[in-house]
Write a protein that holds these residues in place. Structure first.
Motif, short mmCIF file in Angstrom:
data_model
loop_
_atom_site.label_atom_id
_atom_site.label_comp_id
_atom_site.label_asym_id
_atom_site.label_seq_id
_atom_site.Cartn_x
_atom_site.Cartn_y
_atom_site.Cartn_z
N UNK A 46 0.95 -1.10 0.02
CA UNK A 46 -0.01 0.07 -0.08
C UNK A 46 0.84 1.27 -0.01
N UNK A 47 1.96 1.04 0.84
CA UNK A 47 2.78 2.47 0.98
C UNK A 47 3.56 2.72 -0.50
N UNK A 48 4.16 1.62 -0.90
CA UNK A 48 4.53 1.81 -2.45
C UNK A 48 3.52 2.27 -3.42
N UNK A 49 2.49 1.80 -3.39
CA UNK A 49 1.38 2.33 -4.28
C UNK A 49 1.13 3.73 -4.18
N UNK A 50 1.25 4.20 -2.70
CA UNK A 50 0.85 5.73 -2.49
C UNK A 50 2.20 6.59 -3.10
N UNK A 51 3.41 5.80 -2.88
CA UNK A 51 4.63 6.32 -3.45
C UNK A 51 4.64 6.43 -4.94
N UNK A 52 4.13 5.54 -5.66
CA UNK A 52 4.09 5.70 -7.16
C UNK A 52 3.06 6.44 -7.57
N UNK A 53 2.05 6.87 -6.73
CA UNK A 53 1.21 7.92 -7.14
C UNK A 53 1.65 9.33 -6.89
N UNK A 54 2.71 9.27 -6.15
CA UNK A 54 3.27 10.69 -5.71
C UNK A 54 2.78 11.22 -4.42
N UNK A 55 2.10 10.50 -3.47
CA UNK A 55 1.65 10.63 -2.19
C UNK A 55 2.80 10.67 -1.37
N UNK A 56 3.10 11.85 -0.80
CA UNK A 56 4.17 11.97 -0.03
C UNK A 56 3.59 13.07 1.37
N UNK A 57 3.90 12.50 2.69
CA UNK A 57 4.25 11.37 2.94
C UNK A 57 3.09 10.06 2.70
N UNK A 58 3.65 8.94 2.44
CA UNK A 58 2.55 8.09 2.04
C UNK A 58 1.91 7.31 3.50
N UNK A 59 1.31 8.27 4.23
CA UNK A 59 0.72 7.84 5.53
C UNK A 59 -0.58 6.73 5.23
N UNK A 60 -0.44 5.93 6.28
CA UNK A 60 -1.59 4.94 6.31
C UNK A 60 -2.45 5.34 7.36
#
Length: 118
Positions: A92-106
């Motif tokens: 999930x975190x990697x998916x957020x990073x790929x979408x440019x979501x920073x920080x990739x909070x859960x």
């Protein structure tokens, strides 16, 4: 009266647009400072945590980006009960990073949705 209302709504709309613009610029700056871009390759490694539990490391182009030894969004320092749970959140975190979501909070809701917590 109608002119005043139109100007009032236009002002509110302009304010909202400027807030979104500033938020976007801040996200881009954070992404640039971390060295992440569209060609960055992400991977993860499941790691051992205390009491026979698990965490994960996330790598960006083979450089350690995130070292997670406890469940995010949860109080305390308990890690994941199973490797499978740690994998779900690392992905999930990697998916957020790929979408440019920073920080990739859960969020707690995401943990529930992925059945990592009840």
């Amino acid at each position: 009266m109608k002119s005043y209302t139109i100007h009032k709504y236009f002002g509110v709309l302009l304010f909202i647009i400027s807030l979104l613009y500033v938020e976007n610029i801040q996200a881009q700056n954070l992404q640039q400072s971390s060295g992440i871009n569209t060609t960055t390759k992400f991977n993860y490694k499941i790691i051992d945590a205390p009491d026979k539990t698990f965490g994960y490391d996330v790598y960006a182009d083979d450089k350690l980006l995130i070292h997670q030894t406890n469940k995010p969004a949860m109080p305390g320092s308990k890690a994941f009960a199973t490797k499978k749970d740690a994998v779900k959140i690392a992905e999930l975190v990697i998916e957020k990073l790929r979408k440019g979501i920073m920080p990739p909070t859960v969020s707690k809701e995401e943990l529930q949705m992925l059945k990592v917590i009840r």
